[in-house]
Design a protein around this motif. Structure first.
Motif, PDB file in Angstrom:
ATOM      1  N   ALA A  72       0.808  -1.216   0.000  1.00 44.24           N
ATOM      2  CA  ALA A  72       0.000   0.000   0.000  1.00 44.24           C
ATOM      3  C   ALA A  72       0.842   1.267   0.000  1.00 44.24           C
ATOM      4  O   ALA A  72       0.318   2.363  -0.226  1.00 44.24           O
ATOM      5  N   ASP A  73       2.147   1.152   0.241  1.00 46.88           N
ATOM      6  CA  ASP A  73       3.010   2.329   0.153  1.00 46.88           C
ATOM      7  C   ASP A  73       2.929   2.972  -1.226  1.00 46.88           C
ATOM      8  O   ASP A  73       3.202   4.173  -1.378  1.00 46.88           O
ATOM      9  N   ALA A  74       2.566   2.183  -2.234  1.00 48.55           N
ATOM     10  CA  ALA A  74       2.472   2.716  -3.595  1.00 48.55           C
ATOM     11  C   ALA A  74       1.531   3.917  -3.670  1.00 48.55           C
ATOM     12  O   ALA A  74       1.719   4.813  -4.498  1.00 48.55           O
ATOM     13  N   TRP A  75       0.510   3.936  -2.809  1.00 44.87           N
ATOM     14  CA  TRP A  75      -0.469   5.030  -2.823  1.00 44.87           C
ATOM     15  C   TRP A  75       0.161   6.366  -2.410  1.00 44.87           C
ATOM     16  O   TRP A  75      -0.328   7.423  -2.794  1.00 44.87           O
ATOM     17  N   TYR A  76       1.239   6.287  -1.637  1.00 46.65           N
ATOM     18  CA  TYR A  76       1.819   7.500  -1.056  1.00 46.65           C
ATOM     19  C   TYR A  76       3.091   7.958  -1.766  1.00 46.65           C
ATOM     20  O   TYR A  76       3.678   8.967  -1.383  1.00 46.65           O
ATOM     21  N   LYS A  77       3.532   7.225  -2.765  1.00 46.88           N
ATOM     22  CA  LYS A  77       4.746   7.596  -3.462  1.00 46.88           C
ATOM     23  C   LYS A  77       4.493   8.766  -4.410  1.00 46.88           C
ATOM     24  O   LYS A  77       3.370   8.955  -4.889  1.00 46.88           O
ATOM     25  N   PRO A  78       5.510   9.573  -4.657  1.00 48.63           N
ATOM     26  CA  PRO A  78       5.339  10.713  -5.570  1.00 48.63           C
ATOM     27  C   PRO A  78       4.774  10.274  -6.922  1.00 48.63           C
ATOM     28  O   PRO A  78       5.166   9.241  -7.474  1.00 48.63           O
ATOM     29  N   GLY A  79       3.838  11.049  -7.424  1.00 46.98           N
ATOM     30  CA  GLY A  79       3.249  10.759  -8.727  1.00 46.98           C
ATOM     31  C   GLY A  79       2.201   9.672  -8.709  1.00 46.98           C
ATOM     32  O   GLY A  79       1.783   9.186  -9.772  1.00 46.98           O
ATOM     33  N   ALA A  80       1.726   9.266  -7.504  1.00 41.60           N
ATOM     34  CA  ALA A  80       0.776   8.155  -7.420  1.00 41.60           C
ATOM     35  C   ALA A  80      -0.518   8.451  -8.172  1.00 41.60           C
ATOM     36  O   ALA A  80      -1.056   7.584  -8.871  1.00 41.60           O
ATOM     37  N   LYS A  81      -1.037   9.662  -8.029  1.00 41.81           N
ATOM     38  CA  LYS A  81      -2.316   9.970  -8.684  1.00 41.81           C
ATOM     39  C   LYS A  81      -2.196   9.840 -10.197  1.00 41.81           C
ATOM     40  O   LYS A  81      -3.022   9.179 -10.844  1.00 41.81           O
ATOM     41  N   ASP A  82      -1.150  10.442 -10.785  1.00 41.32           N
ATOM     42  CA  ASP A  82      -0.975  10.348 -12.239  1.00 41.32           C
ATOM     43  C   ASP A  82      -0.759   8.902 -12.659  1.00 41.32           C
ATOM     44  O   ASP A  82      -1.258   8.456 -13.701  1.00 41.32           O
ATOM     45  N   ARG A  83      -0.023   8.147 -11.834  1.00 46.41           N
ATOM     46  CA  ARG A  83       0.262   6.760 -12.166  1.00 46.41           C
ATOM     47  C   ARG A  83      -1.004   5.928 -12.244  1.00 46.41           C
ATOM     48  O   ARG A  83      -1.190   5.136 -13.180  1.00 46.41           O
ATOM     49  N   PHE A  84      -1.885   6.091 -11.253  1.00 47.23           N
ATOM     50  CA  PHE A  84      -3.068   5.236 -11.192  1.00 47.23           C
ATOM     51  C   PHE A  84      -4.164   5.685 -12.160  1.00 47.23           C
ATOM     52  O   PHE A  84      -4.871   4.861 -12.727  1.00 47.23           O
ATOM     53  N   LEU A  85      -4.301   6.993 -12.345  1.00 46.94           N
ATOM     54  CA  LEU A  85      -5.326   7.476 -13.267  1.00 46.94           C
ATOM     55  C   LEU A  85      -4.867   7.348 -14.707  1.00 46.94           C
ATOM     56  O   LEU A  85      -5.677   7.136 -15.610  1.00 46.94           O
ATOM     57  N   GLY A  86      -3.535   7.455 -14.915  1.00 43.33           N
ATOM     58  CA  GLY A  86      -2.963   7.227 -16.233  1.00 43.33           C
ATOM     59  C   GLY A  86      -3.662   8.026 -17.319  1.00 43.33           C
ATOM     60  O   GLY A  86      -3.973   9.212 -17.153  1.00 43.33           O
ATOM     61  N   ASN A  87      -3.916   7.352 -18.425  1.00 41.74           N
ATOM     62  CA  ASN A  87      -4.622   7.980 -19.537  1.00 41.74           C
ATOM     63  C   ASN A  87      -6.122   7.726 -19.485  1.00 41.74           C
ATOM     64  O   ASN A  87      -6.853   8.094 -20.419  1.00 41.74           O
ATOM     65  N   THR A  88      -6.558   7.103 -18.391  1.00 39.12           N
ATOM     66  CA  THR A  88      -7.980   6.754 -18.294  1.00 39.12           C
ATOM     67  C   THR A  88      -8.835   7.997 -18.101  1.00 39.12           C
ATOM     68  O   THR A  88      -9.876   8.172 -18.741  1.00 39.12           O
ATOM     69  N   VAL A  89      -8.443   8.839 -17.163  1.00 35.60           N
ATOM     70  CA  VAL A  89      -9.125  10.110 -16.925  1.00 35.60           C
ATOM     71  C   VAL A  89      -8.063  11.184 -16.703  1.00 35.60           C
ATOM     72  O   VAL A  89      -6.887  10.881 -16.467  1.00 35.60           O
ATOM     73  N   ASP A  90      -8.467  12.444 -16.748  1.00 37.26           N
ATOM     74  CA  ASP A  90      -7.545  13.555 -16.545  1.00 37.26           C
ATOM     75  C   ASP A  90      -7.247  13.694 -15.053  1.00 37.26           C
ATOM     76  O   ASP A  90      -8.145  14.009 -14.265  1.00 37.26           O
ATOM     77  N   PRO A  91      -5.997  13.465 -14.624  1.00 32.63           N
ATOM     78  CA  PRO A  91      -5.665  13.585 -13.198  1.00 32.63           C
ATOM     79  C   PRO A  91      -6.014  14.941 -12.610  1.00 32.63           C
ATOM     80  O   PRO A  91      -6.306  15.036 -11.415  1.00 32.63           O
ATOM     81  N   ALA A  92      -5.992  15.987 -13.407  1.00 28.87           N
ATOM     82  CA  ALA A  92      -6.287  17.329 -12.893  1.00 28.87           C
ATOM     83  C   ALA A  92      -7.742  17.455 -12.450  1.00 28.87           C
ATOM     84  O   ALA A  92      -8.081  18.358 -11.673  1.00 28.87           O
ATOM     85  N   GLU A  93      -8.606  16.561 -12.908  1.00 28.65           N
ATOM     86  CA  GLU A  93     -10.025  16.647 -12.580  1.00 28.65           C
ATOM     87  C   GLU A  93     -10.385  15.889 -11.305  1.00 28.65           C
ATOM     88  O   GLU A  93     -11.540  15.929 -10.865  1.00 28.65           O
ATOM     89  N   TYR A  94      -9.405  15.208 -10.688  1.00 27.60           N
ATOM     90  CA  TYR A  94      -9.713  14.371  -9.530  1.00 27.60           C
ATOM     91  C   TYR A  94      -8.752  14.631  -8.382  1.00 27.60           C
ATOM     92  O   TYR A  94      -7.596  14.994  -8.582  1.00 27.60           O
ATOM     93  N   GLU A  95      -9.265  14.436  -7.184  1.00 30.82           N
ATOM     94  CA  GLU A  95      -8.453  14.509  -5.979  1.00 30.82           C
ATOM     95  C   GLU A  95      -8.291  13.104  -5.414  1.00 30.82           C
ATOM     96  O   GLU A  95      -9.231  12.305  -5.416  1.00 30.82           O
ATOM     97  N   GLN A  96      -7.107  12.816  -4.898  1.00 29.45           N
ATOM     98  CA  GLN A  96      -6.795  11.516  -4.320  1.00 29.45           C
ATOM     99  C   GLN A  96      -7.137  11.527  -2.832  1.00 29.45           C
ATOM    100  O   GLN A  96      -6.718  12.417  -2.099  1.00 29.45           O
ATOM    101  N   VAL A  97      -7.927  10.580  -2.380  1.00 31.76           N
ATOM    102  CA  VAL A  97      -8.283  10.473  -0.961  1.00 31.76           C
ATOM    103  C   VAL A  97      -7.063   9.975  -0.191  1.00 31.76           C
ATOM    104  O   VAL A  97      -6.386   9.036  -0.621  1.00 31.76           O
ATOM    105  N   THR A  98      -6.785  10.604   0.940  1.00 32.42           N
ATOM    106  CA  THR A  98      -5.595  10.237   1.723  1.00 32.42           C
ATOM    107  C   THR A  98      -5.920   9.546   3.039  1.00 32.42           C
ATOM    108  O   THR A  98      -5.011   9.115   3.754  1.00 32.42           O
TER     109      THR A  98
END
Length: 971
Positions: A549-575
């Motif tokens: 689960a450390d993967a969730w907290y590593k730098p760039g996690a949001k862009d990594r998981f959202l990828g090209n599926t959706v625009d990362p700028a449109e979403y917030e990552q729950v912490t």
């Protein structure tokens, strides 16, 4: 009875005296580690898994927390589990046990924070991944320590491959189970009151809260009526409320009344000097509470009068002002009206009959607010301080960082005094919620949290037991689960009926995160607020499987998981992280479902924990499984009580009454601790202490002596010595009958997890039926007979007894039964724990024989009691010196005795059974009517070999022996 003799010639060496290396003194503390090492060396647990064709039986381990040495409750818990696992294995199942540990959560995080504070460091400035790694390392260390402590208790299981909630696969599955709630529509974000720890700055589950007494200020507050019937507005009238949380008054939005309560309008007609009431003041209060209210305000009975009834209609039409309204600077905050609303939660048991209602700070208050559209206030921050810009109170705290009361209550009380809003103030003691970790008070506080809706239809199609989590849980409790004891069902059912939605989120760092994203600018009620995308979910799960689960907290996690599926700028990552109860509630998925030693259907045969887990693991597992698989994850729920000291007091360091399992093991051995468990009714609270343990040790010694006697008489037993049951004397066939009875009782007791019943039945049989009766009688034949049918039959029975007693008791006394077994069957691969309880033929049961021997044993009791009188009076020294006359009035009993060697059964040299009436003064027992004994000494001389007194002694070739011994010597 035969024994050693000093008479000449010496016949001692001709006797078949017991021979065994099994020691009288167990030496358990020193010897038990040797057996542990041996079991590990020969791989007992793995060898049992190799037995083919057995029905699986799985006890799923409720994970203990990986922080600290074991206490006596742990020992009780794990020992009961071990007895369940071992007994089912020996009854023919493939009985599996995978130990596990709960590794995430606040207790471990708190320990790491303490280390930072001790070094003067700020935890919030540490990289979150580095911090999590320190938490992981801390948990790993305690897992290793606890594992060895559990193993020392003789607990069997897959210790080489336990489950840990912090394993990468486990973290992946926990996230996957959370995503199921995300995708099936039960997950939502809401702002409602939750149990909040200001010290730990996180929400707590009910299971993480305990109740302690604390002192607080209770206040009676006047809310002035500003609208309603003229009776209440023409002359100032106040509605009086009572609260033990003065700090919540600034958040008041309504007053609730009870529609079934009788209310009255009261007027003050007199007052003492020190009193906050004034003559002419008018108050509305519940009639049944009026006397106590005025007494709190220092008004005696002659200082007030009741003016009139106040009806429900009157109350419904009333509107009050907030008591802080009208103070300079307060209008912007408290200038609103305060309505009166009906509420079923209002009682006239205490208080005033009116409940001050702050929707931000109580479950009932919140529901009333939701129903009536009351606004939620956000005056209290995470550290329990009033927001800085709140007039009068900004910055004051309810609870300080050290857990002590802050200044919030005092500030509110002092401000209420200014407009004369207080009627009374009193310091009282209440029972209130505290965090079970920090021990600091908990407050009810509204905070945006993530919830699982338990009354919302679950869109997964698994509707066999209902469409909502609550429906599925309640039906599972009643239709799918067996409860030991039955009261466990009632407790969990009542909790599940009324529980609110499940608060899933925690505002901490060490745990599995809520792996979801929210739409920027969207509101929680909007359809697109939560991102629900299978591709994104899969990407997260793959990362967790590989990196944890450390993967969730590593730098760039949001862009990594959202990828090209959706625009990362449109979403917030729950912490937020998940409630650790969600972790442990999910264990059925990554242990039962996913492991090779799991179950085919992902459902456990048994969950077994303490009674506190009805609101803990039993509860969260049920909620979680009903949300993801549609039903309970268990078939049986077994519950044990709490462990107390000998006086029934809770154990605590301050009382100095803690019994540490390590100390018990060092002094007595683990088998004594296990025996204590078996002798208790674990379904209730148990007591333990030095005197209780001494009693347990005494029971153990008695049982050990029984086993030693068997071993001594079986040293050279072979199949050539075996006698068929049909050819045995009646006494041996009676023992076989008792074995058949007991076998059924033992199996039934083990199947019902009733170890107390099993042990008591076996212990009574071993000490009463065997040691004090059968062995006592057969010592003579075993020691003194030659190769007779009687002796061979007795040794056959001893062999049958050996295999049953050792296997019946092996799940309880794991070390001692191994010692007994290896004494007879030595060898590197030998172990009692590799065999099953032997099948006992049903044809051994003989109820007619049992009834006959019940009468025979009763008659024997009269004889032995009569002989004891003679021995006490020093008429004889031993029972073999006697030849009593037994008067028996019952024809059937007398006939039964006539065909038996009753003198052997009574351990006398001679005996006479007669139907003649007993003479006056004959010995009787009131509980055995129809049997009387007249004492007489035996005729003849004492046999130098068997010590019986018989007329034929001295008439045979061997000097000084009887005919039976002559035959043995001549063979």
């Amino acid at each position: 009875m035969c024994a050693e003799t000093t008479d000449k010639p010496e016949y001692k060496d001709t006797l078949n005296l017991p021979k065994t290396d099994f020691p009288m003194r167990a030496g358990l503390p020193q010897r038990e580690p040797e057996w542990l090492a041996r079991w590990e060396r020969i791989g007992i647990y793995d060898r049992l898994r190799e037995k083919a064709g057995r029905k699986p039986f799985t006890l799923h381990d409720g994970p203990p927390y990986a922080n600290g040495h074991l206490h006596i409750g742990h020992a009780l818990n794990k020992t009961i589990k071990d007895m369940i696992v071992r007994s089912h294995q020996m009854m023919g199942f493939d009985s599996r046990y995978v130990p596990g540990w709960d590794c995430h959560g606040l207790p471990i995080e708190w320990k790491i924070e303490e280390q930072y504070r001790a070094k003067g460091q700020d935890k919030d400035k540490v990289d979150v991944v580095d911090f999590r790694q320190e938490c992981r390392k801390f948990a790993e260390g305690w897992v290793d320590i606890q594992r060895e402590e559990f193993k020392r208790l003789g607990i069997t299981g897959n210790w080489e491959d336990p489950y840990l909630t912090m394993d990468f696969h486990a973290e992946r599955v926990i996230a996957e189970e959370f995503q199921t709630f995300l995708m099936n529509g039960t997950l939502y974000q809401g702002s409602k009151p939750v149990m909040w720890s200001p010290v730990e700055k996180t929400a707590l589950a009910e299971a993480e809260v305990e109740y302690h007494d604390r002192q607080t200020e209770a206040i009676w507050v006047k809310f002035p009526v500003v609208a309603g019937d003229a009776l209440y507005t023409k002359t100032r009238t106040d509605v009086v409320i009572w609260t033990t949380t003065p700090w919540t008054i600034p958040q008041n939005r309504a007053i609730c009344f009870g529609p079934e309560i009788s209310y009255g309008l009261y007027e003050v007609t007199g007052r003492p000097e020190e009193c906050w009431a004034s003559i002419g003041d008018r108050y509305i209060v519940a009639d049944d509470l009026a006397e106590g209210i005025f007494a709190a305000g220092r008004l005696d009975a002659g200082m007030y009068r009741r003016l009139s009834d106040v009806t429900v209609e009157d109350l419904t039409n009333l509107v009050c002002a907030h008591p802080l309204r009208g103070i300079d600077g307060a209008e912007s905050e408290w200038g609103f009206d305060v309505p009166l609303l009906p509420g079923d939660h209002v009682t006239d048991d205490a208080g005033t009959g009116f409940v001050h209602t702050a929707p931000s700070h109580g479950d009932d208050d919140y529901q009333i607010g939701l129903k009536n559209g009351l606004p939620m206030t956000f005056n209290i921050l995470d550290d329990s301080s009033f927001r800085a810009d709140l007039p009068f109170f900004g910055g004051e705290q309810v609870v300080r960082p050290n857990g002590k009361p802050g200044g919030a209550n005092k500030a509110v009380i002092e401000k209420l005094k200014e407009p004369g809003a207080l009627l009374a103030l009193k310091r009282i003691t209440i029972s209130d919620a505290h965090s079970w970790r920090s021990k600091a008070p908990v407050i009810r506080l509204n905070r945006p949290q993530w919830f699982a809706a338990i009354d919302r239809a679950v869109g997964d199609g698994q509707d066999s037991y209902g469409t909502t989590i609550r429906e599925r849980a309640l039906r599972s409790i009643d239709e799918l689960v067996a409860w030991t004891p039955r009261t466990g069902r009632n407790r969990l059912h009542s909790m599940m009926e009324v529980r609110p939605d499940w608060v899933l989120s925690r505002q901490r760092a060490w745990g599995v995160p809520l792996t979801c994203f929210t739409k920027v600018g969207a509101k929680p009620d909007d359809a697109d607020f939560l991102l629900r995308n299978e591709e994104v979910n899969a990407r997260i799960l793959d990362a967790f499987e590989a990196e944890g689960a450390d993967a969730w907290y590593k730098p760039g996690a949001k862009d990594r998981f959202l990828g090209n599926t959706v625009d990362p700028a449109e979403y917030e990552q729950v912490t937020d992280i998940l409630d650790v109860w969600f972790d442990s509630g999910s264990t059925h998925a990554f242990v039962l479902r996913d492991r090779a030693d799991g179950t085919e259907d992902g459902i456990a045969d048994v969950y077994m924990e303490g009674t506190d887990q009805h609101r803990g693991w039993f509860h969260s597992s049920l909620l979680q499984a009903c949300g993801t698989m549609g039903r309970a994850p268990y078939r049986n729920v077994v519950t044990h009580g709490f462990t107390l000291d000998e006086k029934g007091m809770k154990m605590s360091k301050s009382l100095g009454n803690i019994i540490a399992p390590e100390k018990v093991v060092q002094q007595y051995g683990a088998d004594i601790l296990r025996l204590w468990v078996a002798q208790t009714d674990y379904t209730a609270d148990q007591r333990i202490g030095p005197e209780i343990l001494k009693g347990v040790a005494d029971s153990y010694r008695r049982l050990r002596n029984t086993l030693r006697f068997m071993l001594g008489s079986l040293g050279d037993f072979s199949e050539a010595d075996r006698v068929a049951p049909a050819d045995m004397p009646e006494l041996e066939r009676w023992v076989l009958h008792r074995l058949a009875e007991l076998d059924a009782k033992v199996r039934d007791g083990y199947a019902r997890f009733d170890f107390q019943e099993v042990f008591q039945a076996v212990f009574t049989f071993a000490t009463v039926d065997l040691s004090a009766f059968y062995f006592d009688i057969r010592k003579d034949a075993l020691y003194c007979d030659g190769d007779t049918l009687q002796r061979r039959a007795a040794r056959t029975v001893l062999d049958l007894l050996f295999h049953r007693l050792t296997t019946w008791l092996a799940p309880i006394l794991v070390f001692t039964m191994e010692d007994v077994w290896l004494t007879r069957y030595p060898g590197e691969g030998s172990s009692v724990h590799l065999v099953d309880i032997p099948e006992t033929p049903a044809k051994w049961r003989d109820e007619a024989l049992a009834r006959r021997w019940a009468g025979i044993r009763a008659a024997r009791r009269v004889v032995t009691a009569a002989l004891e009188v003679a021995r006490t009076e020093k008429v004889i020294g031993a029972s073999l010196e006697a030849a009593p006359v037994v008067h028996v009035s019952d024809d059937t009993l007398r006939a039964d005795l006539a065909v038996l060697p009753f003198e052997d059964i009574c351990i006398t040299s001679q005996i006479t059974v007669t139907d003649a009436p007993a003479e006056t003064g004959a010995f009787t027992l009131p509980e055995v009517p129809g049997v009387a004994v007249v004492f007489a000494k035996a005729d003849g001389q004492k046999c130098a070999r068997c010590w019986k007194v018989l007329p034929d002694v001295g008439t045979h070739a061997h000097d000084g022996v009887c005919g039976r011994c002559e035959g043995a010597l001549s063979a």
